[in-house]
Structure formats: C-alpha cells, structure tokens
Design an enzyme around this catalytic site. Structure first.
Site, PDB file in Angstrom:
ATOM      1  N   THR A  45     -39.521   4.090  47.512  1.00 21.46           N
ATOM      2  CA  THR A  45     -38.201   4.691  47.705  1.00 21.46           C
ATOM      3  C   THR A  45     -37.358   4.622  46.436  1.00 21.46           C
ATOM      4  O   THR A  45     -36.382   5.348  46.305  1.00 21.46           O
ATOM      5  CB  THR A  45     -37.447   3.985  48.852  1.00 21.46           C
ATOM      6  N   SER A 148     -34.441  -2.775  39.804  1.00 25.70           N
ATOM      7  CA  SER A 148     -33.294  -3.077  40.647  1.00 25.70           C
ATOM      8  C   SER A 148     -33.056  -4.592  40.671  1.00 25.70           C
ATOM      9  O   SER A 148     -33.015  -5.225  39.624  1.00 25.70           O
ATOM     10  CB  SER A 148     -33.502  -2.497  42.051  1.00 25.70           C
ATOM     11  N   HIS A 149     -32.922  -5.162  41.849  1.00 24.15           N
ATOM     12  CA  HIS A 149     -32.578  -6.583  41.961  1.00 24.15           C
ATOM     13  C   HIS A 149     -33.809  -7.488  41.961  1.00 24.15           C
ATOM     14  O   HIS A 149     -33.698  -8.691  42.170  1.00 24.15           O
ATOM     15  CB  HIS A 149     -31.798  -6.817  43.248  1.00 24.15           C
ATOM     16  N   ASP A 310     -26.474  -0.399  41.106  1.00 21.51           N
ATOM     17  CA  ASP A 310     -26.365   0.606  42.166  1.00 21.51           C
ATOM     18  C   ASP A 310     -26.069  -0.032  43.524  1.00 21.51           C
ATOM     19  O   ASP A 310     -25.858   0.681  44.502  1.00 21.51           O
ATOM     20  CB  ASP A 310     -27.609   1.493  42.231  1.00 21.51           C
TER      21      ASP A 310
END
Length: 548
Positions: A45, A148-149, A310
C-alpha cells in the site's frame, strides 16, 4: 494475540541500535535471490519496503525499480520533471543516490531538495500538484525514498504519478513486474551513470521544497488564528524529514512553536521502544510517543510526525496521546463547520476499518461518506477533483482541501493535520481531546482497538479471498449481524478480508503483507470492557471461516 514487550516505552538499549556500517555494507553487498518471493520487488500500500540485511531492500532493488519507473514514464508520456525526496533513514540517502544515477542516465529531469535536505512526503506531493496545475502539457511525477515509520534498518521506495498521490495498483504492478524482470536478468538493460555525472547533468536541478511548502500553508490553515491565540506549541519530528520544516513554520508565521528534539540520527537512539521492543517512529503509538507525552504540560498542544511526515500524532494536556480515530473525527467536525468555501457535495473519506464516529460527524454535517479499503491511494482522485473534502486512515494519516476548496496535496500530510488541531484549539479554547468528548456526548461513546493474530501464508491467502458467505454466525456478542462485506461500500473495491457488522459492534480482518499475522480491527458502542470478548469471538469466527 500479540504480546507487549517488557521494554515497550523504555529508552533504547545500546545493544538494540542498528550497526550502520554493517547496514550499508549489506545494502551494496547483498544480491537479492529472485527465486525467493520475499526478496523480489513488491509494492504494497505504500511502495516497496524491506531491509538490506535480509535481501529485501538492496541496491539492486533500487536500480531495477528506478529503471522500471523511467521506462514507465516514457510509455505513459510523462514529459515533465520528477520530484525526488528522501527521509532520514540510513538507507534513504544511499537509495536516493542509486536512483539518481539511473534516472539521470535515462534523461529524466530531476528536481532535488536544495542543499541535499530531507523532504516530507506531503512536500513532494504538493510540488507535483502545483507543477501540474500550471504545466499540463509536461506533467510531473515523484519518488519518495522512505519506509515511513519503519525501524531504522529498513528502506522504502514510493512512486507518485502525476496525480501526486500514491500510485494505484495498475501502475505499481507494471513497475513491479519490470523491476523483477531486471533483477532476474542480473540488471541487464539498466542505464546508469556515476553519481557525480548524474548530479551535474543539465537535467538535474535543485528545488525549494521547503520554501514552497511552508509558504503555501496559509492557504490550508488559518495560521493567523493560531498566532492570535498565542498558543504554546511543542513538536517532535521524531528525527524525521520535517525537522527543518517546523522551525521555518514558526519563523515565517510568528508562532510560539518549540521543536523539542531537533536531532537527526540514523540509529534513532533518542526514541522509546514500540510495543514489540523495536524502534518505530510511529506518532500514533503510545510507546513510541512516551517522551512527548511526558512533557505535555509544557504546551497548550503538542504533536509529532513520523519519519516522512505523512502521519500525525496529537498530544493534549487533558488526555495525552489521542487515538487516531478521535483526531480524524474532530478534524472532520471542525473543518466541515469552518470551511465555507469547500464544495457542498464533497464527501468525507474513510477506510473500512475506521471509526463509526466519522459516519456520525458526516451525517451531522450533511456530508456523504466514501468508505474504501485500507490504503490512501483510494482517496487520491477525490482529493484531486474536490469530490472528497477530507480523507483519513485509522493509522493516523489524513489530508484535506485548501481553505478555498481546491487541492492541496493528494497524499497524507501530517503537518497540516497537526496545524489544523492547533487551529481548532485556538478557535474553541479547548484542546482536541476535550472537543472529542463533546462528540461523545452528542453521538455516544465508542470503544475501538486493533490486535494481531497468527496466520500461515496459506491462511492469509485464503483470508484475503474469503466470501461473506463463509461467515455463518448470526450474532456478534449477542447483537444480530446485519451485514458481512468483502468489498468497500464507497467504491466496491475488494478490502482484502472481511468486515462483520452488527448494530452494536463491528470487526474487520485483513492479512498482513509483511508478517505471519492477520490484523483484527474492532469497535463497540457497549464500552471498553467488551473488547476482549469481541476480539476473541472475531478470531473464532475467522478460524471457522478459514476451516471451511
């Protein structure tokens, strides 16, 4: 179900810090085995993610993906620049260099951050949207190099086509297939220059992501209202790409905003450990946010973003870290009431695993709800065309239109979510957690949580394809089941699992794309005390459905 590690919320012991020289050696030295599915390029995703240590994110992956993107651009007729941003993970710097070498050799016009700075995902999306609004004859796209994280040893690579948001499956499938073909051919067909030549190419340029993004914020947020209220704000970039953005916001708009930790360190040694004893820069995790929660009394409101900025995490004096569903609910409630120029028919976008409180807020505002599968890509078209006013995910990602009702970004934007929470605090004189209590008084309290359950690869594959008829149970904790769905009501797209719904409760299950687990999401209007039983019954229903 998943168990919390005893070290969760504690400072990181030295022994758990990633060995950066060893990680970089693995990035360049390990060649992926294309016979192993776990070592092929795989776009989930949020792009391709993996670790250099296990052969799932190495230089060969990045070279192959970059070549595949360059070829896709030619086939799709994308003639404008490609905006490239990176976060602060160790592998991001190296992967960006690998990508630049390939993209420049393919003649791609590259826009890189001034002075080699870090760039949040929303700043890349904003740059694409802004360029394409004025240059439709030469459309731009972008890449964000970020996992991301995810933990410090991970790397990630996201592609944003000309709409500015996460690439949809039809695009990523082409890029993924070509990249894996290149890997199988031992990179035969990849064009590549040395980095010095690529950076000095006539097609490689610097772009002021930071200045353009920060200057544009006043079109999205009522910053004068925040400034006038003299709010004391604290922000933790969690060592991520927004680290230079927040000081510029404070300086440019005269806000009393303190960056509580300006450190950038690729080991992320300043974090506290997440629920499983690993380092994650997840602003929705109470364990990862322990440090900011501990100093919340210093500020009227404090917040954080993840490493590519984000996602958002909102910390209030009154309640500490807010659950993401609570944040999304108060954001929607406040913005629908205070954005008169938003299109009246623009919907609220939510995922099938988000709270029913969002439905209540939408009904009160006379707004439609667009309920889609997990993944922000499903909101891109709506945000681009103004048919979705605000969109959010239960994992603390959101975006919304500018104050005049036009498009800001088509990707998640943690910075505007944080600033919108400051705006509502200034407007109402109450923090977002107190405003959520107002929603509970109005619509009733809801208890929500998520858990993980073990599943084999075969079970995960079966779960993703289960039909509603596989659930034969008629009640959920004694409440009659009203529907079982495997497709999202908002766009009829497969949700990759099941959602079981009754008047009082619901649960949804989805297989993990990276771990031997499936995820269970559940919500009840009967209170927190029923959640353990709801999870237990949900797992029993799933087990029976899988047993067939």
């Amino acid at each position: 179900m998943s168990q919390t590690n005893p070290l969760a919320g504690q400072p990181v012991p030295e022994r758990l810090l990633v060995n950066l020289p060893r990680l970089m050696t693995a990035y360049y030295g390990i060649k992926p085995d294309v016979a192993d599915p776990a070592q092929r390029v795989s776009f989930g995703t949020s792009g391709h993610r993996g670790s250099a240590f296990n052969g799932s994110f190495n230089e060969d992956h990045v070279l192959a993906i970059s070549q595949a993107i360059a070829e896709y651009r030619v086939a799709a007729g994308i003639l404008g620049p490609l905006y490239l941003g990176i976060d602060t993970h160790a592998l991001s710097e190296a992967a960006a260099a690998s990508a630049i070498e390939v993209l420049a050799a393919n003649g791609v016009t590259l826009m890189l951050a001034k002075d080699g700075g870090y760039t949040p995902t929303p700043a890349v999306s904003r740059a694409i949207v802004a360029h394409n609004a004025t240059s439709p004859q030469a459309l731009a796209d972008g890449i964000v190099v970020t996992p991301s994280h995810n933990p410090p040893e991970d790397g990630g690579f996201k592609y944003n086509p000309p709409h500015g948001g996460p690439a949809e499956g039809a695009i990523t499938e082409k890029i993924q297939a070509r990249a894996n073909q290149l890997l199988a051919s031992r990179l035969d067909g990849i064009k590549r220059w040395q980095l010095k030549r690529a950076l000095s190419a006539a097609t490689t340029h610097e772009h002021d992501f930071l200045g353009e993004y920060v200057t544009g914020l006043a079109s999205v947020i009522d910053i004068d209202l925040i400034k006038g209220a003299k709010l004391r704000l604290g922000v933790d970039p969690l060592g991520g790409a927004s680290v230079a953005y927040w000081p510029r916001v404070a300086e440019q708009y005269g806000l009393d905003l303190e960056v509580v930790n300006p450190s950038v360190d690729a080991t992320f040694r300043f974090m506290t450990l997440d629920w499983d004893g690993r380092i994650r820069m997840d602003p929705s995790s109470a364990f990862a946010m322990t440090g900011l929660v501990a100093i919340r009394d210093r500020y009227d409101l404090s917040f954080a973003c993840d490493t590519d900025s984000d996602r958002h995490g909102i910390v209030t004096k009154s309640a500490g870290l807010m659950p993401p569903n609570h944040v999304l609910s108060v954001l929607a409630d406040d913005l629908f009431s205070n954005r008169p120029q938003w299109p009246r028919d623009a919907a609220l976008g939510k995922t099938v695993v988000s709270s029913r409180m969002l439905d209540a807020v939408a009904r009160s505002a006379s707004r439609k709800v667009m309920e889609v599968p997990v993944g922000f890509k499903w909101f891109v078209d709506g945000l681009a065309h103004g048919t979705v006013a605000i969109a959010g995910e239960e994992s603390a990602g959101a975006a919304f239109l500018k104050r005049d009702g036009t498009t800001w970004t088509t990707d998640k934007d943690g910075l505007i979510a944080c600033l919108a929470c400051a705006e509502m605090t200034a407007r109402h004189g109450r923090d977002p957690a107190q405003l959520y209590q107002v929603l509970e008084e109005r619509y009733g309290a809801l208890a929500y949580s998520r858990a993980d359950a073990h599943a084999t690869l075969e079970q995960k594959e079966r779960l993703a394809k289960l039909a509603p008829e596989a659930v034969t149970t008629k009640t959920l904790l004694g409440s009659p089941i009203t529907s079982v769905i495997n497709r999202a009501p908002g766009n009829d797209a497969p949700i990759g699992g099941l959602k079981v719904i009754s008047d009082q409760h619901w649960f949804a299950v989805r297989p993990s794309g990276t771990e031997d687990i499936y995820k269970i999401y559940a919500e009840s209007s009967a209170g927190e005390s029923v959640l353990p039983d709801l999870f237990k019954e949900a797992q029993q229903i799933v087990d029976r459905a899988l047993a067939g």
